[in-house]
Design a protein around this motif. Structure first.
Motif: not given
Length: 422
Positions: A385-403
């Protein structure tokens, strides 16, 4: 300086020397992306640049599979043998031969993926040529030199290989048609480092042919780290692969332009953790807790400083390095990716230093699996749906969840251990 040196124990001096060597190597890891990535983007154009970066993301999975978690378990075993003044040969060759077998298996699996998935078949030679870098990284006994705490030697070899790779790029890459040279030169660099360091490591061991007897526990522990490392790639390299499927090579090129800089920022923690790991592994539980209490606030402050630099200077950094207007138009995404550098420092402290040193391999595996699955699900939902923006959101959220998961596991282990002691 001499007074400070006298106050340090021999173990602490060794840690300091290894940290110094790793700082040199990591400094090169900072400098070279600042030279290589913008150079490749300008010479190859976004589409071909994105293609070679997509191949590198795929190779990250291959490295994790062929390593099988030995980078953690074998390092710990070697560091304990060093303290006991034992023979390294048996564990060294159990790792070496297992890795050689896995190299062949992984290459066969890579061929299946490349020739059965149309997305990869079009440029199949790029992916197969990139596998030379995997061979080089698996030959590289960095786990062994880290375990015996002789990182200076490994640093010299790595610096030499990286300089060869960089020099070849600048000499022979001049237009988009030269893109096939990138995986070739990358493979040459890694193979050079791998072969030289492999032969250097043989002076510390006696040659042994394959013998996998009495290795069940060791391989079981390594398997847990293997699953963790594969899951970790689902939180990292998978982002470029998923984006490539839905967005194309040019979009991967934009993401890679940002991602490679963020990876360099994330790696600022690694020299310290790598130098500390053998030393930390030998300490008692109480000593580990005392060290963690000191490290958590320090790493937090470093992470905040790193994020602030990226967020405040992001425009200048991207404008200075890249000439493509499409990349600069998305600079706001790069600035928010600075949060990754902050989250990663603390999560690595828990799952890459504390957990392995405590032999909490199963807990570490659970952390990375949860984060990896979360990342893949989120990416598959929002990237189309969001392309590049979606990937960046996913990366940031994942790192936060992992922490968050890593901190929770650390707190539970801390409480459990104190209860058992009392």
């Amino acid at each position: 300086m001499r007074k400070l040196s006298k106050k340090l124990s021999e173990e602490e001096k060794t840690v300091a020397k290894n940290y110094g060597a790793l700082i040199v190597l990591q400094g090169l890891n900072y400098l070279l992306p600042l030279l290589i990535i913008p150079f490749l983007e300008r010479q190859l154009g976004l589409e071909k640049f994105g293609l070679v970066m997509l191949a590198q993301y795929l190779m990250a999975f291959c490295v994790a599979a062929a390593d099988f978690g030995f980078n953690v378990t074998a390092t710990r075993e070697i560091s304990i043998l060093k303290a006991e003044k034992g023979d390294y040969s048996t564990i060294y060759f159990k790792v070496f031969w297992a890795r050689m077998i896995l190299l062949v298996v992984v290459f066969m699996l890579l061929n299946l993926v490349v020739f059965l998935v149309p997305r990869f078949t079009v440029e199949w030679e790029i992916y197969l040529l990139s596998y030379g870098a995997v061979i080089g990284q698996i030959l590289l006994p960095d786990w062994f030199f880290q375990g015996i705490e002789k990182m200076k030697l490994l640093t010299i070899v790595n610096v030499l290989a990286k300089l060869i790779f960089t020099l070849l790029l600048f000499l022979f890459i001049s237009n988009p048609d030269d893109y096939t040279f990138v995986p070739i030169f990358n493979s040459i660099g890694f193979l050079t480092a791998g072969l030289i360091s492999f032969f250097l490591s043989l002076k510390y061991v006696k040659w042994q042919w394959p013998n996998f007897k009495d290795s069940k526990d060791f391989y079981n522990e390594s398997f847990q780290i293997f699953i963790s490392n594969i899951a970790s790639q689902l939180s990292n390299a998978a982002n470029g692969v998923v984006l490539g499927f839905f967005g194309g090579d040019a979009i991967v090129g934009i993401f890679s332009a940002f991602d490679k800089l963020i990876i360099a920022a994330k790696k600022m923690y690694l020299p310290f953790y790598q130098a500390m790991y053998p030393y930390f592994s030998r300490k008692s539980f109480n000593e580990k807790l005392k060290m963690m209490k000191k490290l958590i606030p320090v790493i937090t402050i470093v992470g905040i400083i790193g994020f602030s630099i990226i967020f405040l200077m992001g425009d200048w950094i991207i404008q200075s390095l890249y000439k493509d207007d499409t990349i600069y138009e998305n600079v706001y995404l790069f600035k928010w990716m600075g949060l990754i550098a902050f989250f990663t420092g603390l999560s690595l402290l828990f799952h890459s230093l504390y957990a392995p040193a405590r032999k909490l391999f199963n807990d570490r595996m659970k952390m990375t699996i949860i984060a990896g699955i979360f990342n893949i699900i989120l990416s598959l939902i929002i990237v189309p749906i969001y392309g590049l923006k979606g990937t960046v959101i996913s990366v940031i959220c994942t790192e936060f969840v992992l922490l968050g998961i890593a901190a929770l596991f650390y707190y539970k282990d801390f409480k459990k251990s104190l209860w058992v002691k009392s």
